[in-house]
Design a protein around this motif. Structure first.
Motif, mmCIF file in Angstrom:
data_model
loop_
_atom_site.group_PDB
_atom_site.id
_atom_site.type_symbol
_atom_site.label_atom_id
_atom_site.label_comp_id
_atom_site.label_asym_id
_atom_site.label_seq_id
_atom_site.Cartn_x
_atom_site.Cartn_y
_atom_site.Cartn_z
ATOM 1 N N TYR A 164 0.836 -1.203 0.000
ATOM 2 C CA TYR A 164 0.000 0.000 0.000
ATOM 3 C C TYR A 164 0.872 1.254 0.000
ATOM 4 O O TYR A 164 0.597 2.224 -0.724
ATOM 5 N N ALA A 165 1.952 1.252 0.818
ATOM 6 C CA ALA A 165 2.839 2.414 0.874
ATOM 7 C C ALA A 165 3.492 2.662 -0.483
ATOM 8 O O ALA A 165 3.579 3.812 -0.950
ATOM 9 N N ILE A 166 3.942 1.605 -1.145
ATOM 10 C CA ILE A 166 4.603 1.749 -2.444
ATOM 11 C C ILE A 166 3.626 2.257 -3.504
ATOM 12 O O ILE A 166 3.947 3.160 -4.297
ATOM 13 N N SER A 167 2.421 1.703 -3.518
ATOM 14 C CA SER A 167 1.441 2.097 -4.538
ATOM 15 C C SER A 167 0.955 3.531 -4.340
ATOM 16 O O SER A 167 0.823 4.286 -5.314
ATOM 17 N N THR A 168 0.711 3.944 -3.104
ATOM 18 C CA THR A 168 0.258 5.327 -2.875
ATOM 19 C C THR A 168 1.380 6.330 -3.113
ATOM 20 O O THR A 168 1.126 7.472 -3.521
ATOM 21 N N ALA A 169 2.621 5.925 -2.844
ATOM 22 C CA ALA A 169 3.746 6.819 -3.130
ATOM 23 C C ALA A 169 3.887 7.035 -4.626
ATOM 24 O O ALA A 169 4.259 8.126 -5.078
ATOM 25 N N GLU A 170 3.581 6.018 -5.405
ATOM 26 C CA GLU A 170 3.736 6.106 -6.857
ATOM 27 C C GLU A 170 2.524 6.763 -7.528
ATOM 28 O O GLU A 170 2.671 7.631 -8.398
ATOM 29 N N LEU A 171 1.323 6.350 -7.108
ATOM 30 C CA LEU A 171 0.111 6.783 -7.801
ATOM 31 C C LEU A 171 -0.659 7.878 -7.072
ATOM 32 O O LEU A 171 -1.489 8.555 -7.679
ATOM 33 N N GLY A 172 -0.421 8.024 -5.788
ATOM 34 C CA GLY A 172 -1.200 8.968 -5.000
ATOM 35 C C GLY A 172 -2.403 8.280 -4.373
ATOM 36 O O GLY A 172 -2.952 7.318 -4.935
ATOM 37 N N PRO A 173 -2.862 8.730 -3.228
ATOM 38 C CA PRO A 173 -3.955 8.061 -2.525
ATOM 39 C C PRO A 173 -5.288 8.116 -3.275
ATOM 40 O O PRO A 173 -6.099 7.188 -3.185
ATOM 41 N N LYS A 174 -5.523 9.179 -4.020
ATOM 42 C CA LYS A 174 -6.811 9.310 -4.703
ATOM 43 C C LYS A 174 -7.023 8.202 -5.719
ATOM 44 O O LYS A 174 -8.095 7.563 -5.764
ATOM 45 N N LYS A 175 -5.999 7.928 -6.517
ATOM 46 C CA LYS A 175 -6.135 6.890 -7.536
ATOM 47 C C LYS A 175 -6.203 5.504 -6.910
ATOM 48 O O LYS A 175 -6.993 4.645 -7.339
ATOM 49 N N VAL A 176 -5.389 5.272 -5.896
ATOM 50 C CA VAL A 176 -5.384 3.951 -5.252
ATOM 51 C C VAL A 176 -6.734 3.674 -4.599
ATOM 52 O O VAL A 176 -7.276 2.561 -4.703
ATOM 53 N N HIS A 177 -7.321 4.680 -3.968
ATOM 54 C CA HIS A 177 -8.566 4.455 -3.234
ATOM 55 C C HIS A 177 -9.802 4.464 -4.152
ATOM 56 O O HIS A 177 -10.931 4.398 -3.655
ATOM 57 N N GLN A 178 -9.579 4.518 -5.431
ATOM 58 C CA GLN A 178 -10.675 4.215 -6.352
ATOM 59 C C GLN A 178 -10.968 2.714 -6.374
ATOM 60 O O GLN A 178 -12.029 2.296 -6.838
ATOM 61 N N HIS A 179 -10.031 1.930 -5.815
ATOM 62 C CA HIS A 179 -10.160 0.472 -5.881
ATOM 63 C C HIS A 179 -10.204 -0.192 -4.502
ATOM 64 O O HIS A 179 -10.321 -1.415 -4.418
ATOM 65 N N LEU A 180 -10.102 0.585 -3.447
ATOM 66 C CA LEU A 180 -10.206 0.021 -2.095
ATOM 67 C C LEU A 180 -10.543 1.125 -1.106
ATOM 68 O O LEU A 180 -10.358 2.308 -1.380
#
Length: 704
Positions: free
Chosen positions: A337-353
């Protein structure tokens, strides 16, 4: 009327020497019988007079037996020096002793400062050499006889003393460097063994810390510099000061910070003792059962227990089975989760969780009210998180990228992969496949997601191996805002770390998360292999590993450790609230926040009991070793009484104690040496300038 200049002359001669006239004044010889049991004492002749306009100056009077060397007079030459030596008795002499300014002329009274001439003649005894010389002390520059040997070590120590403390981040502080000058051979050599021993005591690991690799190569015995130094055996025993300063310059800032007890946990050894106590209490604890649904995990020895700690300054402590690899399992969910949010940002990641605690089992098939997995810390959310990791890459590249990020966070310490666990987990993953198809059915994954590759990546990352030691560095990277403490490499953005720690705090411990937040109050993440990553923000990362699990899937002894940890230390997020700490310890602060009185007591006790560790700590933290107790007794007094030569040398050579302090009975440490018949210490003190109290009082009265 022109001032008539007179000089103060202190001459030591054998008892049979007769009176002899002098241009500078009258010399008076004192005869005293020798005591067979004690070393023969030199006779002392004193002629003391300050520059004065009084033509009726009285001739000097007889002195007392004792020995004065040039170093001792250097400390006591001026009236201010004598007043300092008198300590608590200074008030009695306030009206008698003239207060001299430190400049050549007293600015208030316009009177020249006295010049003190000292001649020393020591008796020749078996095993010693006769030395002779003159020293002009006071504000004038010292003049040394060519016949007086001057050791290189002494001159370097004097230079360092004159330098004082340096704030230069590019060189080792002179006050700290003095700790490692070897006083035994007096060659000014730096003792590498002492240096490394003190460095280890701060919690740094000189042979394993990446920041200190260059330093250890500079200290190496290997002239080629090709060998890896992993112990003191490969290091030089001594180095000259110039070479040592050059060798330590690249990491001088870190060394100054560590050796002056300014790392995040200043009393790291005491902190480690507390952790070791908790570990010993946990060893006999039995309970829980290894994870049974993955065969490889079920076979692990249930008696394993390891605790590793890494602070944000890179201080390390390991106890127990900390070097045995284990699969991090669900602990990988927080990292993904830390790696994905650092790369994509929390907004994009939380479109899926989502971000909410689930209140159900970690492997249950369910979605929140928005049709998304509840959070990334349980299986549905973790699988969804893997679906957004480097979607444009092939499966092998996605795995290599992610495990590479793990290694960066671990400071390039051990991070491996267990193919056996991967195959074992994949062979019994029906529940996870069901979760995957459920998420795909509800449109949770990004468009074009390959479900099989996503699940394979999820299984592979759960099968990544670490040790408790390397895992503690990963946790410390999160505690340090995404910067690895041991390599200073930025791995995760601070915002991503903040979001990750928030979800670890509220969702990281499966169905125990609410109880964990209440009892422990720290971000944490557990895995079914028995590990728990604990993050104390801005302080440290901890990994505790014990394979047996409780009914909720958390390490049984790991939970017990976390509770005991936060009962002992003020680590709970809300311990900072007034009145919430109580008896707890805050290791970020000095626990020896003593009053001046208690500090004096502890220092005197340490000198008397030869507690070198406490004395070293006091020296590194700038404690004044000249502080006396109510009776004017100092640490040097008690060290001499105890007969410990090593402590006496430490106080005189390294702590730079006043060698002639007077107690309320007008006794100096040398007086105590004679009283308790400490022959070796007497010889050493006299060589360093120690005198008896009666000599100081006589000098003070004649100054007046």
């Amino acid at each position: 009327m022109a001032d008539k200049e007179k000089k103060t002359t202190v001459v030591t001669k054998p008892a049979e020497v007769k009176k002899s006239p002098s241009k500078e004044g009258v010399k008076v010889n004192l005869d005293k019988k020798k005591t067979p049991e004690k070393p023969s004492k030199p006779e002392i002749v004193v002629n003391v007079s300050a520059t004065s306009s009084n033509p009726n100056e009285k001739p000097p009077v007889k002195g007392k037996p004792g020995t004065v060397s040039k170093n001792g007079v250097d400390r006591q030459a001026s009236a201010d020096g004598i007043k300092l030596a008198l300590g608590s008795d200074a008030a009695d002499y306030e009206s008698k002793i003239m207060k001299w300014d430190t400049s050549p002329v007293n600015r208030e009274n316009k009177m020249p400062v006295p010049t003190v001439m000292v001649e020393t003649v020591e008796h020749e005894t078996p095993g010693t050499e006769k030395s002779k010389g003159k020293t002009n002390t006071g504000v004038n520059e010292s003049k040394k006889s060519s016949s007086t040997p001057t050791s290189k070590g002494s001159s370097i120590l004097d230079q360092l003393a004159a330098m004082g403390n340096s704030d230069d981040k590019k060189t080792l502080s002179p006050s700290l460097l003095r700790l490692y000058i070897d006083e035994m051979d007096q060659n000014g050599q730096v003792c590498i063994r002492d240096f490394l021993r003190h460095l280890k005591r701060t919690g740094l690991r000189p042979f394993k810390d990446p920041r200190l690799v260059g330093l250890m190569n500079n200290l190496s015995n290997d002239p080629s510099g090709l060998l890896t130094i992993n112990s003191e055996i490969g290091c030089k025993k001594f180095m000259d000061v110039e070479s040592f300063i050059e060798a330590t310059s690249p990491v001088a800032y870190l060394l100054n910070k560590a050796l002056s007890s300014n790392l995040i946990i200043p009393e790291f050894a005491d902190f480690c003792k507390e952790i070791a106590t908790i570990y010993k209490k946990l060893l006999p604890v039995k309970g829980g059962l290894n994870a049974q649904y993955i065969p490889q995990l079920a076979r692990v020895n249930p008696d394993f227990l390891g605790i590793s700690i890494c602070t944000v300054d890179g201080q390390r402590f390991n106890i127990g089975d900390t070097d045995i690899p284990f699969c991090i399992q669900s602990c990988s969910k927080a990292l993904n989760y830390a790696i994905s949010t650092a790369e994509l940002g929390p907004k994009k990641v939380h479109q899926h969780l989502g971000k909410e605690p689930s209140g159900i089992g970690f492997n249950q098939i369910s979605l929140d009210k928005n049709g998304l997995p509840h959070n990334p810390m349980i299986n549905p959310g973790a699988i969804s998180c893997c679906s957004v990791l480097k979607t444009g890459m092939s499966l092998d590249d996605r795995f290599d990228y992610t495990i590479g990020e793990y290694k960066k966070m671990a400071g390039n310490e051990f991070v491996g992969f267990s193919n056996a666990t991967f195959l074992s987990e994949k062979s019994c993953a029906d529940q996870n496949f069901a979760i995957g198809y459920f998420l795909k059915e509800h449109g949770v994954f990004p468009e074009g997601t390959n479900l099989k590759q996503t699940l394979d990546l999820y299984f592979q990352l759960c099968s990544v191996e670490a040790t408790a030691e390397s895992a503690s560095v990963i946790a410390a990277t999160l505690a340090n805002g995404g910067v690895c403490p041991t390599t200073q490499v930025s791995c995760i953005t601070p915002d991503a770390v903040r979001n990750t720690l928030s979800l670890m705090y509220s969702c990281g411990m499966y169905d125990y998360s609410g109880e964990w937040a209440f009892e422990v109050g720290l971000p944490g993440k557990s895995g079914v292999a028995g590990s728990i990553f604990i993050v104390v923000p801005n302080l440290m990362g901890i990994c505790v590993w014990s394979p047996p699990l409780d009914a909720l899937g958390n390490s049984y002894r790991g939970i017990q450790f976390a509770k005991m940890l936060c009962q002992r230390f003020s680590f709970h997020q809300y311990d900072c609230i007034s009145g919430g700490v109580g008896h707890k310890i805050d290791p970020r602060r000095y626990q020896t926040s003593e009053t001046k009185e208690s500090q004096i007591v502890n220092m005197l006790f340490a000198a008397s009991a030869s507690d070198s560790v406490l004395l070293q700590k006091y020296l590194q933290t700038g404690v004044d070793f000249n502080m006396p107790d109510y009776d004017g007794r100092t640490a040097l007094h008690l060290a001499v009484c105890g007969g410990n030569m090593a402590v006496v040398r430490f106080l005189v050579d390294k702590a730079k104690c006043n060698i002639n302090p007077l107690d309320r009975w007008n006794s100096t440490p040398l007086d105590d040496g004679y009283k308790y018949e400490q022959a070796d210490i007497i010889a050493y003190m006299e060589k360093k300038g120690g005198v008896k109290g009666e000599v100081l009082l006589l000098a003070a009265s004649k100054q007046y």
